[in-house]
Motif scaffolding. Structure first.
Motif, PDB file in Angstrom:
ATOM      1  N   SER A 121     -11.680 -22.311 -74.487  1.00 31.80           N
ATOM      2  CA  SER A 121     -10.926 -22.077 -75.806  1.00 31.80           C
ATOM      3  C   SER A 121     -11.925 -21.173 -76.588  1.00 31.80           C
ATOM      4  CB  SER A 121     -10.220 -23.285 -76.168  1.00 31.80           C
ATOM      5  OG  SER A 121     -11.153 -23.669 -76.943  1.00 31.80           O
ATOM      6  N   HIS A 122     -11.389 -20.815 -77.632  1.00 29.78           N
ATOM      7  CA  HIS A 122     -12.317 -19.989 -78.510  1.00 29.78           C
ATOM      8  C   HIS A 122     -13.264 -21.113 -78.916  1.00 29.78           C
ATOM      9  CE1 HIS A 122      -9.869 -16.547 -78.545  1.00 29.78           C
ATOM     10  NE2 HIS A 122      -8.947 -17.038 -78.841  1.00 29.78           N
ATOM     11  N   SER A 123     -13.147 -22.403 -78.981  1.00 32.57           N
ATOM     12  CA  SER A 123     -13.917 -23.345 -79.664  1.00 32.57           C
ATOM     13  C   SER A 123     -14.662 -24.529 -78.672  1.00 32.57           C
ATOM     14  CB  SER A 123     -13.204 -24.222 -80.988  1.00 32.57           C
ATOM     15  OG  SER A 123     -12.641 -23.084 -81.711  1.00 32.57           O
ATOM     16  N   VAL A 124     -14.462 -23.897 -77.416  1.00 33.03           N
ATOM     17  CA  VAL A 124     -14.792 -25.269 -76.534  1.00 33.03           C
ATOM     18  C   VAL A 124     -15.497 -24.446 -75.371  1.00 33.03           C
ATOM     19  CG1 VAL A 124     -14.220 -27.066 -74.996  1.00 33.03           C
ATOM     20  CG2 VAL A 124     -13.089 -26.805 -77.179  1.00 33.03           C
ATOM     21  N   LEU A 125     -16.907 -24.707 -74.937  1.00 32.68           N
ATOM     22  CA  LEU A 125     -17.454 -24.138 -73.891  1.00 32.68           C
ATOM     23  C   LEU A 125     -17.809 -25.493 -72.898  1.00 32.68           C
ATOM     24  CD1 LEU A 125     -20.419 -22.059 -75.366  1.00 32.68           C
ATOM     25  CD2 LEU A 125     -18.097 -21.124 -74.569  1.00 32.68           C
ATOM     26  N   ALA A 126     -17.855 -25.246 -71.641  1.00 32.44           N
ATOM     27  CA  ALA A 126     -17.782 -26.099 -70.521  1.00 32.44           C
ATOM     28  C   ALA A 126     -18.590 -25.860 -69.571  1.00 32.44           C
ATOM     29  CB  ALA A 126     -16.394 -26.635 -70.190  1.00 32.44           C
ATOM     30  N   SER A 127     -19.334 -27.016 -68.809  1.00 35.29           N
ATOM     31  CA  SER A 127     -20.124 -26.686 -67.638  1.00 35.29           C
ATOM     32  C   SER A 127     -20.142 -27.917 -66.813  1.00 35.29           C
ATOM     33  CB  SER A 127     -21.660 -26.354 -68.010  1.00 35.29           C
ATOM     34  OG  SER A 127     -22.517 -26.465 -66.870  1.00 35.29           O
ATOM     35  N   SER A 128     -19.973 -27.911 -65.444  1.00 33.10           N
ATOM     36  CA  SER A 128     -20.018 -28.897 -64.595  1.00 33.10           C
ATOM     37  C   SER A 128     -21.403 -29.053 -64.079  1.00 33.10           C
ATOM     38  CB  SER A 128     -19.283 -28.657 -63.394  1.00 33.10           C
ATOM     39  OG  SER A 128     -19.869 -27.359 -62.521  1.00 33.10           O
ATOM     40  N   HIS A 129     -22.481 -28.298 -64.191  1.00 32.30           N
ATOM     41  CA  HIS A 129     -23.831 -28.496 -63.601  1.00 32.30           C
ATOM     42  C   HIS A 129     -24.888 -28.162 -65.105  1.00 32.30           C
ATOM     43  CE1 HIS A 129     -21.875 -28.178 -59.915  1.00 32.30           C
ATOM     44  NE2 HIS A 129     -22.756 -29.166 -59.685  1.00 32.30           N
ATOM     45  N   ALA A 130     -24.741 -28.620 -66.285  1.00 32.40           N
ATOM     46  CA  ALA A 130     -25.482 -28.271 -67.206  1.00 32.40           C
ATOM     47  C   ALA A 130     -26.824 -29.244 -67.403  1.00 32.40           C
ATOM     48  CB  ALA A 130     -24.787 -28.375 -68.419  1.00 32.40           C
ATOM     49  N   ASP A 131     -27.923 -28.337 -67.596  1.00 36.81           N
ATOM     50  CA  ASP A 131     -29.177 -28.907 -67.836  1.00 36.81           C
ATOM     51  C   ASP A 131     -29.092 -29.351 -69.311  1.00 36.81           C
ATOM     52  OD1 ASP A 131     -32.002 -29.452 -68.556  1.00 36.81           O
ATOM     53  OD2 ASP A 131     -32.636 -28.178 -66.786  1.00 36.81           O
ATOM     54  N   LEU A 132     -29.091 -30.435 -69.661  1.00 37.68           N
ATOM     55  CA  LEU A 132     -28.871 -30.865 -71.162  1.00 37.68           C
ATOM     56  C   LEU A 132     -30.201 -30.506 -72.078  1.00 37.68           C
ATOM     57  CD1 LEU A 132     -27.210 -34.466 -71.038  1.00 37.68           C
ATOM     58  CD2 LEU A 132     -26.212 -32.286 -71.713  1.00 37.68           C
ATOM     59  N   ASN A 133     -31.171 -30.766 -71.399  1.00 38.08           N
ATOM     60  CA  ASN A 133     -32.558 -30.535 -72.059  1.00 38.08           C
ATOM     61  C   ASN A 133     -32.357 -28.949 -72.351  1.00 38.08           C
ATOM     62  OD1 ASN A 133     -33.498 -32.866 -72.394  1.00 38.08           O
ATOM     63  ND2 ASN A 133     -34.480 -32.747 -70.322  1.00 38.08           N
TER      64      ASN A 133
END
Length: 307
Positions: free
Chosen positions: A142-154
């Motif tokens: 959405s305009h305010s939510v980004l998402a990832s299924s394999h994010a490197d948190l660091n």
């Protein structure tokens, strides 16, 4: 040496792109070939190497100067010769990107989504963050939510700190509990713009599969043809792989062509590398003359190469 039909077809495909972004091709060559052999080359030999692609000396010198100004490259003079290598920042950007290009398999999904809630950012800040995180596999739900299924948190936290957004963005993890996957599938195909990417994958597969036909395949053993084909294939695939969020097959569905494109690219890359290596070594010149031997990182690409 006369160019083959295969090389001509690949070059025509490259030159049909508008606009023709020569600096991007140079970065692809650096990451694909030069980094593997010490990382530094004489500019004159690089100009000679890329001449068959339809890039003249003036355009090459202009493009290399631009990459230097943008912080990608560093120059060093030895006598009258100018040698170039990636800057430390260029090496960092290259490593982050090309690790995604040359892996044979997508990491196994753990069922966890990394979410960024960005409603506190301005429109320009949202676009800036979204553009940068798209290279890390993030899409916009959405305009305010980004998402990832394999994010490197660091890596995500580092980007937020660098941009000064760490205190204005909420970083969290979530798990989908729907029994049906269709709602999530529809959201993902829209949020990541996957239809456009999938269409480009289809075009990639159709073209490079055609090079495996018996009438052309024998030409891939020619060193010059192999180098041109491998370079332009990985240049094109790099742009696709960096747009690919590497989402789970379970969610993407059977119409997704990303996995087929990766397998085809890996197979052709392994087939082309021995002959391409011969051409590269014969054309490029490092500070010590001959280029150093291929690195272990290079030989591990796509699960292992032989030269």
């Amino acid at each position: 040496m006369q160019q083959t039909l295969c090389a001509d077809l690949c070059i025509q495909r490259f030159q049909s792109q508008t606009p023709l972004r020569v600096p991007y091709l140079i970065i692809s060559v650096w990451g694909d070939s030069i980094v593997a052999h010490g990382g530094e080359v004489w500019l004159g030999s690089l100009i000679r190497l890329l001449e068959p692609f339809g890039i003249n000396e003036r355009l090459m010198r202009t493009s290399v100067f631009r990459l230097t100004q943008e912080g990608w490259l560093l120059s060093h003079k030895v006598g009258r010769k100018s040698f170039y290598r990636l800057s430390p920042d260029g090496e960092y950007r290259f490593r982050a990107a090309f690790n995604r290009v040359y892996r044979l398999n997508v990491p196994q999904w753990q069922g966890i989504w990394t979410l960024l809630l960005i409603s506190a950012l301005t429109a320009d800040e949202k676009k800036s963050l979204s553009d940068e995180l798209s290279l890390c596999g993030f899409g916009s739900l959405s305009h305010s939510v980004l998402a990832s299924s394999h994010a490197d948190l660091n890596e995500v936290k580092s980007i937020l700190r660098e941009k000064g957004f760490a205190d204005r963005v909420v970083l969290c993890e979530s798990q989908v509990t729907n029994e049906s996957k269709q709602a999530l599938r529809n959201l993902i195909w829209q949020g990541w713009g996957l239809q456009s990417l999938n269409d480009t994958y289809i075009n990639f597969v159709d073209f490079y599969q055609s090079l495996t036909a018996s009438a052309i395949a024998a030409q891939l053993k020619d060193p010059k043809t192999a180098f041109i084909t491998r370079t332009l294939m990985i240049h094109e695939y790099r742009k696709l792989a960096l747009r690919d969020p590497n989402l789970p097959d379970l969610i993407l569905g059977s119409r997704w062509l990303g996995n087929e494109a990766r397998a085809l690219c890996a197979s052709l890359y392994k087939q082309l590398t021995p002959a391409a290596h011969q051409w590269l070594i014969s054309e490029l010149e490092g500070r010590q003359g001959n280029l150093p031997l291929a690195s272990e990182e290079f030989l591990s690409r796509f699960g292992g190469l032989e030269i």
